[in-house]
Design an enzyme around this catalytic site. Structure first.
Site, PDB file in Angstrom:
ATOM      1  N   CYS A  71       0.779  -1.244   0.000  1.00 56.74           N
ATOM      2  CA  CYS A  71       0.000   0.000   0.000  1.00 56.74           C
ATOM      3  C   CYS A  71       0.812   1.296   0.000  1.00 56.74           C
ATOM      4  CB  CYS A  71      -0.899   0.039   1.230  1.00 56.74           C
ATOM      5  SG  CYS A  71      -1.768  -1.488   1.602  1.00 56.74           S
ATOM      6  N   HIS A 129      -2.419   6.895   5.055  1.00 56.27           N
ATOM      7  CA  HIS A 129      -1.253   6.008   5.106  1.00 56.27           C
ATOM      8  C   HIS A 129       0.052   6.659   4.640  1.00 56.27           C
ATOM      9  CE1 HIS A 129       0.074   1.493   4.713  1.00 56.27           C
ATOM     10  NE2 HIS A 129       0.534   2.086   5.797  1.00 56.27           N
TER      11      HIS A 129
HETATM   12 CA    CA Z   1      -2.991  -2.315  -0.509  1.00 55.39          CA
END
Ligand code: CA
Length: 454
Positions: A71, A129
């Site tokens: 990610c 994130h």
């Molecule tokens: Ca991901």
């Protein structure tokens, strides 16, 4: 691919090229979503009629890639339009909100800041994130609006969001259980998380319909934890495996949200003024994680095989790109910023040139050469790397088991026939190119996910 360019498409593009109007941009990103788990790539088990509209009314990229198979670094590439290794973003960052190092470097301009410089209004809904320390949060990074969470994943049920904020987390993993944020303020939600994010996306577009806007709709579905509401689960009663059934329900909830958003664009007459990209941040994860299906590709999230980095990817821009066509040359998430930067006429910092390009001339057949002669991957901690040529040759190197394999994707999508001993020269040459590229990347400068023990 042969596309005849209708006159109206040329006219639509000319309007933009003359700078009469800056098109809006929406990026819809799913999380750990398998290549085969959208209708537009052939899924019948999980119908996604609304996501499919993006491809049917626009372009399906059959070879759409992200820059990293997990990610954080993948999103850093998307947001900067540059290989994230150029600025050392080479692992998922720790979620420690007291760590002022672990985030997307502030000196790297990101898409919201770049578009903000030419008058765009930007919003992120969902997963960030890119650093949890206050200095790295979305409102500090060019986003005028933020509704979502800072962690790399999140619990989907409102009753489980029991921690007021990430600073109050007292056990590893509980960063999935924080309240959501609207800008700097915590908010309560009362619905299944994916539905909340979709409704916020619709409201964002309604609120900002008269400005050029950029919406980054970063769904965490179908990333773990595997949780779906009854409304979606009951659509998949025929799937016996409970894990897979839950995954299907999570994808289906995203599909409903995409439908609401596309309907909103249509109703507001914005569909011809808005590029809508759809993609996953990396390949689907293995069965024990989220039970995604990456067929026909090998492997999963976390690997540089196709299953880790080649993702469902489509673009709709009604009236400006052709509808219902496939584009087959390799393209990258890096190209999203490359495309909008060109269309919006922004100046890119010459010391930080984009690795992405404007895809529109390639899609419309004005250019017949490949957008990228090479694409590259390198996972810093595992030292797994790969290089892909526009001709379909791919070299995969994994020191952990001695893999140094050459595949030809034109007839071996599953990466099963290693040609390296037959084609030594090509293998050596590609490895040398890969090493040259790797030498341009900087080492990571922050601690990885899981190092924080609150
Ligand atoms: Ca991901």
């Amino acid at each position: 691919m042969k596309i005849l360019l209708p006159v109206f498409l040329l006219l639509a593009q000319t309007v933009y090229l003359l700078g009469a109007e800056k098109p809006n941009l929406i990026i819809i990103m799913t999380d750990d979503h398998g290549y085969a788990d959208v209708g537009f790539n052939g899924s019948t088990e999980i119908p996604t009629p609304h996501i499919d509209r993006i491809a049917q009314e626009g372009v399906r990229f059959t070879s759409g890639y992200v820059t990293y198979p997990v990610c954080g670094p993948s999103r850093a590439g998307l947001l900067t339009g540059r290989y994230q290794g150029r600025f050392g973003f080479r692992r998922n960052p720790t979620l420690n909100p007291f760590d002022p190092l672990a985030g997307l470097p502030l000196e790297e301009p990101i898409i919201s800041e770049i578009l903000g410089s030419v008058g765009y209004h930007s919003g992120i809904i969902g997963k960030w994130h890119m650093g949890t320390h206050p200095r790295f949060r979305p409102n500090k990074r060019g986003f005028d609006e933020f509704f979502g969470f800072l962690s790399g994943g999140h619990d989907y049920f409102p009753e489980n969001l029991t921690y007021p904020d990430i600073e109050s987390v007292d056990r590893a993993g509980r960063w999935y259980n924080t309240k959501l944020l609207r800008n700097e303020k915590r908010v309560e939600i009362d619905e299944y998380l994916t539905d909340e994010l979709s409704k916020e996306a619709v409201k964002f577009v309604q609120r900002n319909q008269r400005k050029p806007f950029f919406l980054y709709l970063a769904y965490n579905a179908p990333h773990t934890p595997m949780q779906a509401s009854e409304k979606y689960l009951k659509r998949f009663a025929h799937i016996e495996d409970e894990h897979r059934r839950t995954y299907a329900a999570m994808v289906s909830s995203v599909d409903d949200g995409v439908g609401m958003l596309l309907d909103t664009l249509d109703a507001l007459n914005l569909s011809e003024k808005t590029l809508v990209f759809f993609l996953s941040d990396n390949g689907g994860a293995a069965y024990r994680i989220n039970a995604a299906n990456n067929a026909p590709f090998r492997s999963f999230k976390g690997q540089v095989f196709e299953g880790g980095v080649r993702v469902p990817f489509a673009l709709r821009w009604k009236g400006a790109v052709p509808a219902g066509v496939d584009y087959n040359y390799p393209i990258s998430a890096l190209d999203i910023l490359g495309t909008i930067a060109d269309l919006a006429g922004v100046n890119i910092d010459p010391t930080r040139p984009l690795d992405g390009v404007n895809l529109i001339p390639y899609i419309n057949g004005e250019r017949n050469d490949p957008p990228h002669e090479r694409l590259y991957w390198h996972m810093y901690d595992r030292d797994r790397s790969a290089i892909l040529t526009s001709g379909g040759d791919k070299l995969v190197i994994m020191p952990e088991d001695g893999t140094r394999a050459l595949y030809n994707l034109n007839n071996d999508l599953g990466e099963t026939h290693d040609l390296s001993s037959q084609k030594r020269q090509k293998t050596d040459a590609l490895e040398a190119e890969l090493e040259t590229w790797k030498a341009q990347m900087k080492p990571p400068f922050y601690d990885g996910l899981g190092t924080w023990q609150p």
